[in-house]
Design an enzyme around this catalytic site. Structure first.
Site, PDB file in Angstrom:
ATOM      1  N   TYR A  93      -2.567  28.823 -65.477  1.00 57.99           N
ATOM      2  CA  TYR A  93      -2.602  28.933 -64.014  1.00 57.99           C
ATOM      3  C   TYR A  93      -2.291  30.364 -63.561  1.00 57.99           C
ATOM      4  O   TYR A  93      -1.996  30.590 -62.402  1.00 57.99           O
ATOM      5  CB  TYR A  93      -1.606  27.958 -63.388  1.00 57.99           C
ATOM      6  CG  TYR A  93      -1.936  26.507 -63.655  1.00 57.99           C
ATOM      7  CD1 TYR A  93      -2.973  25.865 -62.969  1.00 57.99           C
ATOM      8  CD2 TYR A  93      -1.227  25.778 -64.603  1.00 57.99           C
ATOM      9  CE1 TYR A  93      -3.279  24.538 -63.218  1.00 57.99           C
ATOM     10  CE2 TYR A  93      -1.526  24.448 -64.862  1.00 57.99           C
ATOM     11  CZ  TYR A  93      -2.556  23.831 -64.163  1.00 57.99           C
ATOM     12  OH  TYR A  93      -2.856  22.513 -64.414  1.00 57.99           O
ATOM     13  N   ASP A 152       4.412  19.444 -71.979  1.00 61.16           N
ATOM     14  CA  ASP A 152       3.662  19.563 -73.232  1.00 61.16           C
ATOM     15  C   ASP A 152       4.161  20.696 -74.116  1.00 61.16           C
ATOM     16  O   ASP A 152       4.142  20.590 -75.330  1.00 61.16           O
ATOM     17  CB  ASP A 152       2.169  19.782 -72.931  1.00 61.16           C
ATOM     18  CG  ASP A 152       1.526  18.501 -72.434  1.00 61.16           C
ATOM     19  OD1 ASP A 152       1.694  17.470 -73.100  1.00 61.16           O
ATOM     20  OD2 ASP A 152       0.887  18.535 -71.372  1.00 61.16           O
ATOM     21  N   HIS A 391      -6.980  29.200 -72.377  1.00 65.80           N
ATOM     22  CA  HIS A 391      -7.496  27.995 -71.717  1.00 65.80           C
ATOM     23  C   HIS A 391      -7.129  28.036 -70.257  1.00 65.80           C
ATOM     24  O   HIS A 391      -6.212  28.739 -69.844  1.00 65.80           O
ATOM     25  CB  HIS A 391      -7.003  26.695 -72.371  1.00 65.80           C
ATOM     26  CG  HIS A 391      -5.552  26.403 -72.209  1.00 65.80           C
ATOM     27  ND1 HIS A 391      -5.033  25.666 -71.172  1.00 65.80           N
ATOM     28  CD2 HIS A 391      -4.493  26.750 -72.975  1.00 65.80           C
ATOM     29  CE1 HIS A 391      -3.724  25.570 -71.313  1.00 65.80           C
ATOM     30  NE2 HIS A 391      -3.362  26.218 -72.394  1.00 65.80           N
ATOM     31  N   TYR A 472      -3.622  19.452 -57.527  1.00 74.90           N
ATOM     32  CA  TYR A 472      -2.261  19.601 -56.987  1.00 74.90           C
ATOM     33  C   TYR A 472      -1.683  20.964 -57.334  1.00 74.90           C
ATOM     34  O   TYR A 472      -0.602  21.311 -56.871  1.00 74.90           O
ATOM     35  CB  TYR A 472      -1.335  18.500 -57.534  1.00 74.90           C
ATOM     36  CG  TYR A 472      -0.752  18.794 -58.906  1.00 74.90           C
ATOM     37  CD1 TYR A 472      -1.498  18.573 -60.061  1.00 74.90           C
ATOM     38  CD2 TYR A 472       0.538  19.315 -59.053  1.00 74.90           C
ATOM     39  CE1 TYR A 472      -0.981  18.848 -61.316  1.00 74.90           C
ATOM     40  CE2 TYR A 472       1.059  19.587 -60.303  1.00 74.90           C
ATOM     41  CZ  TYR A 472       0.296  19.361 -61.435  1.00 74.90           C
ATOM     42  OH  TYR A 472       0.811  19.656 -62.674  1.00 74.90           O
ATOM     43  N   ARG A 473      -2.421  21.753 -58.104  1.00 75.58           N
ATOM     44  CA  ARG A 473      -1.867  22.972 -58.669  1.00 75.58           C
ATOM     45  C   ARG A 473      -3.036  23.908 -58.931  1.00 75.58           C
ATOM     46  O   ARG A 473      -4.149  23.451 -59.164  1.00 75.58           O
ATOM     47  CB  ARG A 473      -1.213  22.578 -59.993  1.00 75.58           C
ATOM     48  CG  ARG A 473      -0.507  23.629 -60.749  1.00 75.58           C
ATOM     49  CD  ARG A 473       0.187  22.960 -61.910  1.00 75.58           C
ATOM     50  NE  ARG A 473       1.077  23.885 -62.569  1.00 75.58           N
ATOM     51  CZ  ARG A 473       1.897  23.546 -63.550  1.00 75.58           C
ATOM     52  NH1 ARG A 473       1.926  22.292 -63.985  1.00 75.58           N
ATOM     53  NH2 ARG A 473       2.683  24.436 -64.101  1.00 75.58           N
TER      54      ARG A 473
END
Ligand code: ADP
Length: 526
Positions: A93, A152, A391, A472-473
């Site tokens: 992100y 994770d 990623h 949401y992000r």
């Protein structure tokens, strides 16, 4: 170390004035102020923006609240935009990269004290630099009765993850919901305490969120309204027994039935954690090599997925969740799970049971998250496409219903494969919502992959919008776009938070552009 990394190609930003750098170094010590190439370790390691990657102009590493306040004074005097991070591991992100070039990243990793652990009331008070690994190690070393919830990957900050609405896989997996009693340095430099922590010396400071009057803790989630310098974090008492369950279904079309079998068990509390459903491709990315199944640039298709399923003994879709309590409670929950799963054609239930005080080394790697044991196993998914590992993630909010989730799975797969990537991901079911995740692994050095990611993400957002859904992000590069998709009442909520922004941050220096909220007149679209 930051200083040893080569600076990736980046958008040039306004450098920080020499007088401001001097003032920062006087306040924090020179070793805690990084500029020029020393900021390389704070540039998005998974950037798909190429030379437009936004890099910080500098990094400040405060050691305490007074130093955070000093940074705010200096930033206000010199009009320097700030970008707070706790561990800065928000990879996929944007990492620690700010929204606007020329920002000073405020990296809180030195503020990494575990201030207290209350075994009686099951709450720890942490500084933002405390990582999941560190908290877990401390709780083990002190033979604590408490079990943390971990996401994770365990290298990030407990508080940073919660503030970004991250989640883990135990009954306390909604991390934002476990925060209680925040200390926040406002953009003006003032230190505020939320909820019961607003009552000086209250022994309930981290036990009751309400306090007196309006609740403001939510203002600091995914926000540009302050820097959180400590927080109470509720934790689950370690149960006497736990069962790590997995349910595999063999066909792509079994997803809806699986979701509809699990949802009632989540809503009635039989399953206490969330239930994370991953497809075979995400399992392969976590434990396999792509070259064993696929040619270079062809997305993984159902024939190759069948080979993955055979090789790793997994289903097309694989649900994982935990059951907790005394052995009798776990057994009763398991009986209800067995009955529900037996109604899903072709479903296979696997269960491993553990005593609550088990040695982490004895836990099957696939069960660690359900038992609150942090790991770095998932780091390797970034290497799935070879080359320079990277990623990006797409995280969509949906109702936890088979009908909607099956539609979303088809739409996400279609868009991801249209850009030449593999659909690796799935859906994390909570009682009343689900997060649809596509984890798009790519080679950061591949000149076709980066533009393909930049094309893919807006298409995924459009596909979500067509379903009445939204993420949401967001990666920093798409914060404005996603903000426009929250459009009820002609963006009434965004207008409210924008007004709050001007009131709380009059100098407009705190994380401008975070989640699409800008100080008046500073948005790039103005
Ligand atoms: P992690 O390392 O746990 O993945 P980060 O430290 O990268 O998390 O933080 C993720 C995001 O959360 C940051 O980009 C920032 O917007 C917000 N954030 C993190 N820590 C704080 C904090 N202490 N105060 C305010 N916002 C924060």
């Amino acid at each position: 170390m930051a200083t040893m990394l080569a600076m990736p190609p980046c958008a040039p930003g306004v450098p920080i004035e020499a007088a401001a750098v001097r003032a920062l170094r006087d306040a924090l010590g020179s070793e805690n102020v990084l500029i020029d190439d020393a900021v390389a370790g704070h540039v998005d390691p998974y950037s798909f923006m190429g030379p437009e990657t936004v890099a910080p102009a500098g990094v400040a590493l405060p050691g305490d609240v007074a130093e955070v306040q000093a940074i705010l004074r200096i930033a206000t005097d010199h009009a320097i935009p700030l970008w707070p991070v706790s561990a800065g591991r928000n990879y996929a992100y944007g990492g620690a990269s700010p929204r606007v070039a020329g920002s000073l990243v405020v990296d809180l990793r030195r503020m990494n004290r575990i201030l207290s652990v209350d075994e009686e009331c099951a709450v720890a008070v942490l500084e933002p630099g405390v990582t999941f690994m560190q908290l877990h190690a401390r709780l083990r070393a002190t033979r604590s009765r408490l079990m943390p919830s971990v996401p994770d990957i365990g290298w990030g900050s407990v508080i940073g993850n919660a503030l970004e609405r991250g989640f883990g896989y135990t009954p306390y997996g909604d991390h934002a919901a476990q925060l209680c009693g925040l200390d926040v340095v406002l953009p003006t430099g003032e230190l505020v305490h939320t909820g019961m922590a607003a009552k000086a010396g209250s022994p309930a400071a981290h036990l009751y969120k309400g306090g007196y009057g309006p609740s403001v803790e939510g203002l600091y989630l995914q926000s540009s309204f302050g820097i959180v310098t400590q927080a109470g974090v509720w934790m689950m008492p370690r149960p006497a027994a736990a069962a790590a369950c997995s349910v595999q279904v063999p066909r792509s079309d079994d997803l809806a039935a699986l979701v509809d079998a699990l949802r009632p068990l989540l809503i009635d509390g039989t399953i206490q954690s969330n239930a994370v459903i991953g497809n075979a491709a995400i399992v392969a990315a976590a434990i396999g090599e792509r070259a064993d199944f696929c040619e270079a640039d062809v997305p993984i298709d159902d024939d190759r997925i069948a080979r993955v399923m055979e090789r790793f003994h997994v289903g097309y879709w694989n649900a994982r969740f935990g059951l907790y309590g005394t052995q009798a409670l776990v057994d009763a929950r398991l009986a209800a799970v067995r009955a529900a799963v037996s109604a899903v054609p072709g479903a296979v239930l696997d269960v491993r049971t553990y005593p609550g005080d088990i040695d982490p080394a004895a836990v099957h790697p696939a069960d660690r998250a359900q038992l609150g044991i942090p790991s770095l196993d998932m780091v390797r998914v970034a290497a799935w496409r070879g080359g320079q590992p990277a990623h990006t993630d797409f995280s969509l909010v949906l109702p936890p219903t088979g009908r909607e989730i099956a539609v979303a799975a088809r739409a996400i797969r279609r868009e991801v494969e249209a850009q030449g990537f593999d659909y690796a991901g799935g859906f994390t079911l909570f009682p009343r919502h689900a997060i649809g995740l596509a984890l798009v692994a790519f080679d950061r050095e591949d000149d076709r992959h980066r533009p393909a990611v930049r094309t893919l993400l807006p298409r995924l957002f459009d596909a979500a919008d067509a379903m009445g859904a939204a993420p949401y992000r967001s990666h920093t590069a798409f914060m404005d776009l996603i903000a426009t998709q929250y459009d009820a009442g002609d963006r009434a909520l965004w207008r409210l938070t924008s007004r709050l922004k001007d009131a709380i941050d009059p100098a407009g220096i705190m994380a401008p552009g975070k989640q699409g909220i800008w100080p008046t007149g500073r948005s790039p679209s103005n």
